[in-house]
Structure formats: C-alpha cells, structure tokens
Design a protein around this motif. Structure first.
Motif, PDB file in Angstrom:
ATOM      1  N   SER A  89       1.029  -1.132   0.068  1.00  0.00           N
ATOM      2  CA  SER A  89      -0.013   0.137  -0.057  1.00  0.00           C
ATOM      3  C   SER A  89       0.977   1.183   0.267  1.00  0.00           C
ATOM      4  O   SER A  89       0.188   2.523  -0.199  1.00  0.00           O
ATOM      5  CB  SER A  89      -0.726  -0.033   1.241  1.00  0.00           C
ATOM      6  N   PHE A  92      -1.958   4.380  -1.454  1.00  0.00           N
ATOM      7  CA  PHE A  92      -2.738   4.782  -0.272  1.00  0.00           C
ATOM      8  C   PHE A  92      -1.934   5.477   0.829  1.00  0.00           C
ATOM      9  O   PHE A  92      -2.520   6.568   1.351  1.00  0.00           O
ATOM     10  CB  PHE A  92      -3.413   3.489   0.134  1.00  0.00           C
ATOM     11  N   ALA A  93      -0.829   4.762   0.992  1.00  0.00           N
ATOM     12  CA  ALA A  93       0.005   5.377   2.055  1.00  0.00           C
ATOM     13  C   ALA A  93       0.512   6.706   1.721  1.00  0.00           C
ATOM     14  O   ALA A  93       0.596   7.735   2.682  1.00  0.00           O
ATOM     15  CB  ALA A  93       1.233   4.340   2.650  1.00  0.00           C
ATOM     16  N   ALA A  98      -9.087   2.793   4.723  1.00  0.00           N
ATOM     17  CA  ALA A  98      -8.492   1.272   4.087  1.00  0.00           C
ATOM     18  C   ALA A  98      -9.386   0.260   3.892  1.00  0.00           C
ATOM     19  O   ALA A  98      -9.129  -0.353   2.926  1.00  0.00           O
ATOM     20  CB  ALA A  98      -6.987   1.133   4.940  1.00  0.00           C
ATOM     21  N   LYS A  99     -10.284   0.075   4.718  1.00  0.00           N
ATOM     22  CA  LYS A  99     -11.254  -0.912   4.631  1.00  0.00           C
ATOM     23  C   LYS A  99     -11.970  -0.636   3.246  1.00  0.00           C
ATOM     24  O   LYS A  99     -12.115  -1.714   2.514  1.00  0.00           O
ATOM     25  CB  LYS A  99     -12.282  -0.973   5.793  1.00  0.00           C
ATOM     26  N   ARG A 108     -11.189   0.641   0.699  1.00  0.00           N
ATOM     27  CA  ARG A 108     -10.329   0.473  -0.536  1.00  0.00           C
ATOM     28  C   ARG A 108      -9.795  -0.955  -0.438  1.00  0.00           C
ATOM     29  O   ARG A 108      -8.895  -1.219  -1.127  1.00  0.00           O
ATOM     30  CB  ARG A 108      -9.251   1.633  -0.616  1.00  0.00           C
ATOM     31  N   LEU A 138      -7.955  -2.908   1.584  1.00  0.00           N
ATOM     32  CA  LEU A 138      -6.800  -2.963   2.013  1.00  0.00           C
ATOM     33  C   LEU A 138      -6.849  -3.575   3.863  1.00  0.00           C
ATOM     34  O   LEU A 138      -7.238  -2.719   4.510  1.00  0.00           O
ATOM     35  CB  LEU A 138      -5.707  -1.618   2.083  1.00  0.00           C
ATOM     36  N   PRO A 179      -6.167  -3.441   8.507  1.00  0.00           N
ATOM     37  CA  PRO A 179      -6.303  -2.260   7.922  1.00  0.00           C
ATOM     38  C   PRO A 179      -5.605  -1.101   8.841  1.00  0.00           C
ATOM     39  O   PRO A 179      -5.018  -0.053   8.116  1.00  0.00           O
ATOM     40  CB  PRO A 179      -8.019  -1.779   7.950  1.00  0.00           C
ATOM     41  N   HIS A 197      -1.845  -0.143   7.412  1.00  0.00           N
ATOM     42  CA  HIS A 197      -1.936   0.668   6.047  1.00  0.00           C
ATOM     43  C   HIS A 197      -2.320   2.079   6.791  1.00  0.00           C
ATOM     44  O   HIS A 197      -1.862   3.105   6.116  1.00  0.00           O
ATOM     45  CB  HIS A 197      -2.847   0.322   5.079  1.00  0.00           C
ATOM     46  N   ALA A 198      -3.420   2.140   7.715  1.00  0.00           N
ATOM     47  CA  ALA A 198      -3.544   3.467   8.070  1.00  0.00           C
ATOM     48  C   ALA A 198      -2.611   4.183   8.845  1.00  0.00           C
ATOM     49  O   ALA A 198      -2.352   5.561   8.668  1.00  0.00           O
ATOM     50  CB  ALA A 198      -5.054   3.177   8.978  1.00  0.00           C
ATOM     51  N   ARG A 235      -0.064   5.837   6.529  1.00  0.00           N
ATOM     52  CA  ARG A 235      -0.821   6.920   5.710  1.00  0.00           C
ATOM     53  C   ARG A 235      -0.623   8.215   6.938  1.00  0.00           C
ATOM     54  O   ARG A 235      -0.636   9.300   6.478  1.00  0.00           O
ATOM     55  CB  ARG A 235      -2.212   6.487   5.348  1.00  0.00           C
TER      56      ARG A 235
END
Length: 455
Positions: free
Chosen positions: A57, A75-76, A324-325, A327, A329, A353, A356-357, A360
C-alpha cells in the motif's frame, strides 16, 4: 546618477534582467546574504516514524521517473498528493546498517534503529550520526533533537552526538512546551537600520518594474524567488528578528495530564499524540525560520514499539483505518487498536487495515510539515527526509526501505519523481544521506557516507 549611454538606473537594471545578468548584480549590490532564500538548502529535518511500511500500500502505482499525474501515488502516500512536485519517493532503498551478509532482516526494531542515522548499528563512540555530522560542518548551532514519547534511556534513540557511547544516546526532548520556552530565549531582536531599509525598498521597486519585461519562464521564476527573499529580508530588517510561532499550546497537556507509569514509562492518554507531534513540528519550523538551528531530528516513538507504547486509536487515524477498509486494504475486523501493543502488532499484519492506516497517518504529518514550512516562507531552503527502522514492517526487511525526501526547489534539486533503488546494499541510505550533506554544503568524509544516489 546617470548610467552609461544615458540609461537610467532602473532601465539599466531592467535590461540586465532581460539579459539574465540581474541576479549577480543584485547579489553584489545587497551582499551575498540577500539572496540566501533562493541560493540553496539551508535546513534539514530527519523525520523518523516507527514500524516501517507495508510495501503493498506504500509503493507508488506508477513506475520510476517524473510523477505523471496529480492522483494519489498510493494509499499510504495519499496525504502527499498536493506536494507531488516537492518530493522524491525512494522505493526499494536499502537501509544500510551493516547487518551480517545473507539477508535484509535487521533483527527487530531496536537494533536497526541504532544504524538509521549512523549507518552502522555498532557505531563507535567517536562517530556521530549524520545529523550531528552535518551540524558540525555547518557550525555552531547543533542538532535540535526532539521526540514524542521516546521513552527512557533503556529504549534506543535515533540521534547520536560525537563521543557518546552507542548505548548512551541522550533522550530527545519530548516536551513541546519546554522546547518552545528554551528556543524563545535564544531569539534576539536586531536594531533597525534605516539606510538598509531604503536599499531593500529600492531593490524591490526595481524588481517590480521588471513585470513588463519579456523573460523566459526560468528567469521569471528566479526573479520571483528573489523578490520573495528581498521582501522577507525587508520585513525582518524593519521588525527585528521575529519570533515565529514557537508552540506553547501544550503547556497544560504536558504539565497536567502526562501520567507516567514508572514500570513502563508510558503516557496513557493516547489522544494527545497528534497534538504533541504537530507541536514538535511547529517548534522545529520556528527554529529554522529564526535561524536558531539548521539541523533537526524528530523521533516519533521508540525503536522498540512494545516499550514505546504508541497507540494510533485517535480519531484522525481511525478515519484512515475505515478508508483502508473501503479500499480493500486489510480484511481483518478489529475494534480500534484494542491495546497499547497493537500499533506494533499491526505493522506485522498486512490483513489489518490499521497497518496501512498508520503509515498513511505518518505521511499526513510530513504533509503538515511541508505546509508549515511553506507558510513561513522557508520551504524552498529546507529538506525533510523520512526514515523508519524497517523497510517492509511485516518482515523486518531492510532491503525494501521506503523513504520520501521532500522540500523546496531552491537548492536546485530535481524533485517530483520516483526512484527505484533496486535493493542494493551500500547504495541506499549510505549514499542518500551523503547526498543530503552535500546539498547542505556540508559534504561528509567520516563514517560510511558516500554520495551519488541523487543529483
């Protein structure tokens, strides 16, 4: 006074601007410092975030080369979307810390953190980390070493001064109010010089008169840079050296609600974390803007997340979990982070998730830093480089490092691109940090630092 061939002074300067000869002339007229804001990089911030990244991500969807669109790179990296022209994204950059041959595993979090800025986790007592090495060459001001919940000396620290034992690194100041108070005392107010004010005003009037001249885009951009630099100098000259927004907002938070558990040395109120991070960023930007420091390191969390007890359950990061969810991820369904260990646990679980969050969210802080630098007119002269103790956080893999170099265009560096470093040991952070030192005008010769990764 008439110039040769009966040209007025203003006409003479206008002709020089059209010919591209204006900049050295103004430099001689006002002195070399007058154009400092457009003449190169003056400041550097080494920005550490814990837990590495999730390459799936984090890695940009596009290939290497110039950033091709204004869409999110990944995303990140999403929070950096407005700053595409101000960043270089390095993927697969080796975090060179002198690990044994045979793999990229750095051995957890605490051990590789020792080598993030020293280039060697077994760094000798004599050698400093690269932030201190650059500061030594720049002279006088030293490194502004700040942290947020970096724990006690039993948890490894990022920055290492010269002649300090590898296991005895000082704890970064993690009290933003205390930082602001100490920085404020180092700001002095210069007396107003009426003659110098007239020189600045005349030069600005001349520069403004060139608006009707036919210039190339490159020359016009340089002219605008110098107008901004002169305006900034004029303001400072008229008002003295201004105090630029040191952050005193955390006095009550730090003084009244920091509750330390003597066993774990943790701050219990997780919701404070975003405000504390931004307060430290504000202090660093203010220190740069006031010329108090030129080199800073910001350590978010410790090298051992199980000891650092950072929990990203505050609302703005939880919103990123839900994004993230949405999308796709991460498939696991967890309520917030559940406990103080979960931020570290999530970094190893690509199905969470939260993994990944949190990355970001770290990049949202980088975007905030760039915004603050721009607001204070010093983005063009500043570089910010992110680093973590891991590349792929899920596998402790140092060969898949993920670094963003961000800042302004004033130093002549080509920004707005993606570089795949190919996971080559010895050609990653060893070269990158050597390049950064060179860009600051402080090329290093001690330690493992090289150069040649970026131009």
């Amino acid at each position: 006074m008439k110039m040769p061939h009966d040209f007025s002074r203003r006409q003479f300067l206008k002709e020089m601007a059209v010919a591209g000869a204006m900049l050295p002339f103004v430099s001689q007229m006002l002195g070399q410092n007058a154009l400092a804001a457009g003449a190169g990089y003056k400041n550097v911030l080494f920005f550490y975030h814990p837990n590495g990244v999730q390459p799936g991500s984090w890695n940009p969807a596009q290939g290497t080369g110039a950033i091709a669109s204004s869409d999110e790179l990944s995303f990140a990296l999403g929070p950096l979307q407005p700053w595409h022209s101000n960043i270089i994204v390095f993927k697969n950059i080796y975090i060179d810390i002198e690990v044994p041959d045979g793999g990229g595993d750095g051995g957890g979090h605490k051990e590789p953190m020792k080598g993030c800025l020293t280039g060697n986790r077994f760094c000798s007592t004599e050698l400093p980390s690269v932030d201190h090495l650059i500061a030594e060459k720049l002279g006088g001001q030293g490194v502004l070493s700040l942290g947020v919940r970096t724990g006690d000396n039993n948890i490894m620290k990022l920055s290492k001064p010269r002649n300090v034992g590898n296991e005895s690194r000082p704890t970064p100041n993690q009290n933003p109010f205390d930082v602001a108070t100490k920085l404020e005392t180092r700001v002095s107010t210069a007396p107003v010089d009426p003659l110098q004010a007239k020189i600045y005003a005349a030069a600005l009037a001349d520069l403004n008169s060139f608006s009707s001249a036919t210039l190339t885009a490159e020359r016009r951009a340089k002219l605008e840079q110098h107008k901004a630099a002169l305006a900034n100098l004029k303001d400072k000259q008229q008002e003295g050296t201004k105090i630029v927004d040191f952050d005193f907002s955390q006095k009550e938070t730090i003084g009244d609600t920091e509750k330390i558990d003597q066993k774990s040395n943790r701050i219990e109120l997780f919701s404070q974390y975003p405000a504390l991070c931004k307060a430290q960023i504000n202090n660093i930007v203010a220190a740069f803007a006031n010329g108090i420091h030129r080199v800073a390191s910001l350590q978010l969390g410790a090298g051992d997340e199980n000891g650092g007890f950072i929990n990203y359950s505050f609302d703005e990061c939880w919103d990123m979990v839900n994004l993230a969810k949405a999308r796709g991820l991460g498939t696991a369904n967890h309520n917030r982070w559940n406990n103080e260990h979960a931020s570290h646990g999530a970094s190893h679980e690509v199905t969470w998730p939260q993994a990944h969050a949190q990355v970001r969210w770290h990049n949202s802080l980088l975007a905030y830093t760039l915004q603050q630098l721009k607001a204070r007119g010093i983005l063009d002269e500043t570089l910010v480089v992110t680093i973590s103790d891991e590349g792929d956080g899920a596998g402790h893999d140092l060969s898949k490092g993920s670094i963003v170099l961000a800042g302004g265009t004033g130093g002549g560096l080509s920004l707005g691109r993606v570089i795949d470093c190919g996971s080559v040991r010895g050609s990653g952070t060893h070269k990158l940090f050597g390049d950064i030192a060179r860009l600051l005008g402080a090329p290093v010769t001690e330690g493992p630092w090289k150069s040649g990764l970026i131009t």
